[in-house]
Scaffold this motif. Structure first.
Motif, PDB file in Angstrom:
ATOM      1  N   ILE A  17      -6.497   2.605   4.032  1.00 44.86           N
ATOM      2  CA  ILE A  17      -6.881   4.080   3.780  1.00 44.86           C
ATOM      3  C   ILE A  17      -5.796   4.763   2.722  1.00 44.86           C
ATOM      4  N   VAL A  18      -4.599   4.232   3.080  1.00 42.37           N
ATOM      5  CA  VAL A  18      -3.340   4.853   2.410  1.00 42.37           C
ATOM      6  C   VAL A  18      -3.542   4.011   0.900  1.00 42.37           C
ATOM      7  N   LEU A  19      -4.032   2.751   0.850  1.00 48.11           N
ATOM      8  CA  LEU A  19      -4.210   1.953  -0.498  1.00 48.11           C
ATOM      9  C   LEU A  19      -5.244   2.811  -1.187  1.00 48.11           C
ATOM     10  N   GLY A  20      -6.393   3.017  -0.494  1.00 46.88           N
ATOM     11  CA  GLY A  20      -7.693   3.789  -1.052  1.00 46.88           C
ATOM     12  C   GLY A  20      -6.978   5.177  -1.931  1.00 46.88           C
ATOM     13  N   LEU A  21      -6.083   5.762  -1.051  1.00 49.42           N
ATOM     14  CA  LEU A  21      -5.572   7.190  -1.493  1.00 49.42           C
ATOM     15  C   LEU A  21      -4.889   6.812  -2.802  1.00 49.42           C
ATOM     16  N   ALA A  22      -4.103   5.853  -2.728  1.00 48.46           N
ATOM     17  CA  ALA A  22      -3.179   5.283  -4.047  1.00 48.46           C
ATOM     18  C   ALA A  22      -4.119   5.278  -5.143  1.00 48.46           C
ATOM     19  N   ALA A  23      -5.304   4.604  -4.856  1.00 44.97           N
ATOM     20  CA  ALA A  23      -6.342   4.278  -5.990  1.00 44.97           C
ATOM     21  C   ALA A  23      -6.759   5.540  -6.688  1.00 44.97           C
ATOM     22  N   ALA A  24      -7.091   6.657  -5.646  1.00 44.15           N
ATOM     23  CA  ALA A  24      -7.633   7.851  -6.061  1.00 44.15           C
ATOM     24  C   ALA A  24      -6.667   8.515  -6.767  1.00 44.15           C
ATOM     25  N   PHE A  25      -5.284   8.681  -6.337  1.00 48.93           N
ATOM     26  CA  PHE A  25      -4.482   9.270  -7.428  1.00 48.93           C
ATOM     27  C   PHE A  25      -4.509   8.642  -8.833  1.00 48.93           C
ATOM     28  N   ALA A  26      -4.040   7.168  -8.560  1.00 49.05           N
ATOM     29  CA  ALA A  26      -4.145   6.468  -9.921  1.00 49.05           C
ATOM     30  C   ALA A  26      -5.221   7.038 -10.877  1.00 49.05           C
ATOM     31  N   VAL A  27      -6.561   7.087 -10.371  1.00 47.11           N
ATOM     32  CA  VAL A  27      -7.615   7.471 -11.187  1.00 47.11           C
ATOM     33  C   VAL A  27      -7.805   9.064 -11.723  1.00 47.11           C
ATOM     34  N   GLY A  28      -7.179   9.695 -10.579  1.00 50.93           N
ATOM     35  CA  GLY A  28      -7.154  11.147 -11.055  1.00 50.93           C
ATOM     36  C   GLY A  28      -6.009  11.243 -11.813  1.00 50.93           C
ATOM     37  N   GLY A  29      -4.942  10.589 -11.852  1.00 56.49           N
ATOM     38  CA  GLY A  29      -3.849  11.002 -12.847  1.00 56.49           C
ATOM     39  C   GLY A  29      -4.252  10.277 -14.153  1.00 56.49           C
ATOM     40  N   LEU A  78       4.557   6.008  -5.195  1.00 56.59           N
ATOM     41  CA  LEU A  78       4.570   6.067  -6.718  1.00 56.59           C
ATOM     42  C   LEU A  78       3.257   6.970  -7.566  1.00 56.59           C
ATOM     43  N   PHE A  79       2.229   6.610  -7.053  1.00 61.05           N
ATOM     44  CA  PHE A  79       1.367   7.316  -7.967  1.00 61.05           C
ATOM     45  C   PHE A  79       0.985   8.853  -7.537  1.00 61.05           C
ATOM     46  N   ILE A  80       1.605   9.077  -6.195  1.00 62.31           N
ATOM     47  CA  ILE A  80       1.634  10.663  -5.931  1.00 62.31           C
ATOM     48  C   ILE A  80       2.545  11.158  -6.939  1.00 62.31           C
ATOM     49  N   GLY A  81       3.816  10.772  -7.130  1.00 69.75           N
ATOM     50  CA  GLY A  81       4.673  11.135  -8.022  1.00 69.75           C
ATOM     51  C   GLY A  81       4.117  11.316  -9.613  1.00 69.75           C
ATOM     52  N   ALA A  82       3.624  10.344 -10.092  1.00 69.83           N
ATOM     53  CA  ALA A  82       3.042  10.254 -11.177  1.00 69.83           C
ATOM     54  C   ALA A  82       1.944  10.996 -11.532  1.00 69.83           C
ATOM     55  N   SER A  83       0.877  11.250 -10.383  1.00 64.25           N
ATOM     56  CA  SER A  83      -0.344  11.919 -10.829  1.00 64.25           C
ATOM     57  C   SER A  83       0.251  13.509 -10.760  1.00 64.25           C
ATOM     58  N   VAL A  84       0.940  13.827  -9.756  1.00 64.78           N
ATOM     59  CA  VAL A  84       1.585  15.273  -9.735  1.00 64.78           C
ATOM     60  C   VAL A  84       2.088  15.927 -11.067  1.00 64.78           C
ATOM     61  N   THR A  85       2.864  14.707 -11.615  1.00 66.49           N
ATOM     62  CA  THR A  85       3.668  15.215 -12.902  1.00 66.49           C
ATOM     63  C   THR A  85       2.662  15.208 -13.832  1.00 66.49           C
ATOM     64  N   THR A  86       1.413  14.461 -13.887  1.00 74.89           N
ATOM     65  CA  THR A  86       0.477  14.722 -14.986  1.00 74.89           C
ATOM     66  C   THR A  86      -0.224  15.972 -14.953  1.00 74.89           C
ATOM     67  N   VAL A  87      -0.250  16.494 -13.860  1.00 74.55           N
ATOM     68  CA  VAL A  87      -0.825  18.066 -13.532  1.00 74.55           C
ATOM     69  C   VAL A  87       0.172  18.936 -14.188  1.00 74.55           C
ATOM     70  N   ALA A  93       0.978  -1.097   0.015  1.00 76.16           N
ATOM     71  CA  ALA A  93       0.073   0.032  -0.038  1.00 76.16           C
ATOM     72  C   ALA A  93       0.879   1.173   0.071  1.00 76.16           C
ATOM     73  N   LEU A  94       2.005   1.263   0.792  1.00 73.53           N
ATOM     74  CA  LEU A  94       2.855   2.489   1.025  1.00 73.53           C
ATOM     75  C   LEU A  94       3.389   2.601  -0.228  1.00 73.53           C
ATOM     76  N   GLN A  95       4.086   1.654  -0.954  1.00 74.75           N
ATOM     77  CA  GLN A  95       4.773   1.894  -2.200  1.00 74.75           C
ATOM     78  C   GLN A  95       3.743   2.253  -3.313  1.00 74.75           C
ATOM     79  N   LEU A  96       2.646   1.792  -3.547  1.00 71.48           N
ATOM     80  CA  LEU A  96       1.895   2.147  -4.476  1.00 71.48           C
ATOM     81  C   LEU A  96       1.275   3.927  -4.071  1.00 71.48           C
ATOM     82  N   PHE A  97       1.288   4.137  -2.935  1.00 75.58           N
ATOM     83  CA  PHE A  97       0.809   5.423  -2.537  1.00 75.58           C
ATOM     84  C   PHE A  97       1.939   6.284  -3.142  1.00 75.58           C
TER      85      PHE A  97
END
Length: 255
Positions: free
Chosen positions: A233-245, A173-182, A167-171
């Motif tokens: 919750i952390v895994l859910g946030l990772a999924a949210a960042f993945a969808v947003g990205g 990774l997707f933070i970095g990826a989704s912020v870059t898409t912005v 969960a932590l690693q996905l979180f």
């Protein structure tokens, strides 16, 4: 007489969607050091420091039991996580234009990148959860040190250690990826709006919890759901960042 001209048959069979996604995974895997090499060099360096400390403490006759207890709060086991945010940034910022040039769609690129993130997270989670158990079995690598058996690790079994690491690693990774898409979509203006929006949201949450004196109830709630609940919750946030990205990258313009 009617002349018959044979026309070449052109295959119109669509390419397999999974093959297109897997091509993106293979593209990321061209530089495995980014996903596996550097993070494990960081983790190995932290482990080596712990070993040296254990050797020095053992030679000096120090109380290694107290040393091991103190090491449980060193956060050394999480040292690669901060770099993985950069990995998420690089996976999008440095690879998107290259992938599009080879005919990948933005959807396939994001799905392939997400699959790569999943593979990396699963493999790292297996390795770290196993190292926790090895460290416990060898009494801290025969030096009574606590490198992997730290923080919440080593208290709830291999499966929980695997799940929380995943969960932590996905979180991260997707933070970095989704912020870059912005950034790719709205450049610096979007980054500033995102940063100030996130800060404002955090400050608003802190203010509400403070003025309503809700902190004890919040801490009690987190304690009630346990470590698995927190990382769910952390895994859910990772999924949210993945969808947003994914939603943002559909209109992102690579540099």
């Amino acid at each position: 007489m009617t002349a018959v001209i044979e026309q070449p048959i052109v295959s119109t069979e669509p390419r397999s969607r999974f093959n297109e996604v897997w091509r993106v995974v293979r593209l990321h895997a061209v530089t495995p050091s980014v996903f596996f090499g550097i993070p494990w060099i960081i983790l190995g360096g932290a482990w080596l420091v712990m070993v040296v400390i254990g050797l020095i403490a053992g030679s000096a006759g120090a109380d290694t039991d107290k040393m091991a207890e103190g090491m449980r709060y060193s956060w050394a086991v999480l040292s690669p996580q901060w770099y993985l945010v950069v990995v998420g940034v690089q996976a999008i910022g440095l690879t998107l234009s290259f992938a599009l040039g080879f005919g990948a769609t933005r959807r396939d690129f994001w799905l392939g990148t997400s699959l790569m993130f999943g593979i990396v997270s699963v493999l790292n989670a297996i390795a770290i959860a196993t190292l926790v158990q090895l460290e416990k079995a060898t009494n801290g690598w025969w030096l009574n040190i606590s490198m992997f058996d730290a923080l919440w690790y080593g208290q709830n079994g291999w499966l929980v250690d695997f799940y929380t690491t995943l969960a932590l690693q996905l979180f991260v990774l997707f933070i970095g990826a989704s912020v870059t898409t912005v950034y790719l979509r709205w450049r610096m203006r979007g980054m500033l709006i995102l940063a100030f929006g996130a800060i404002a949201l955090i400050l608003a949450g802190v203010a509400i919890a403070t003025f309503t004196q809700s902190w004890p109830a919040i801490f009690e709630w987190f304690g009630g759901i346990g470590i698995v609940g927190v990382f769910s919750i952390v895994l859910g946030l990772a999924a949210a960042f993945a969808v947003g990205g994914y939603l943002v990258i559909r209109r992102a313009t690579p540099r």
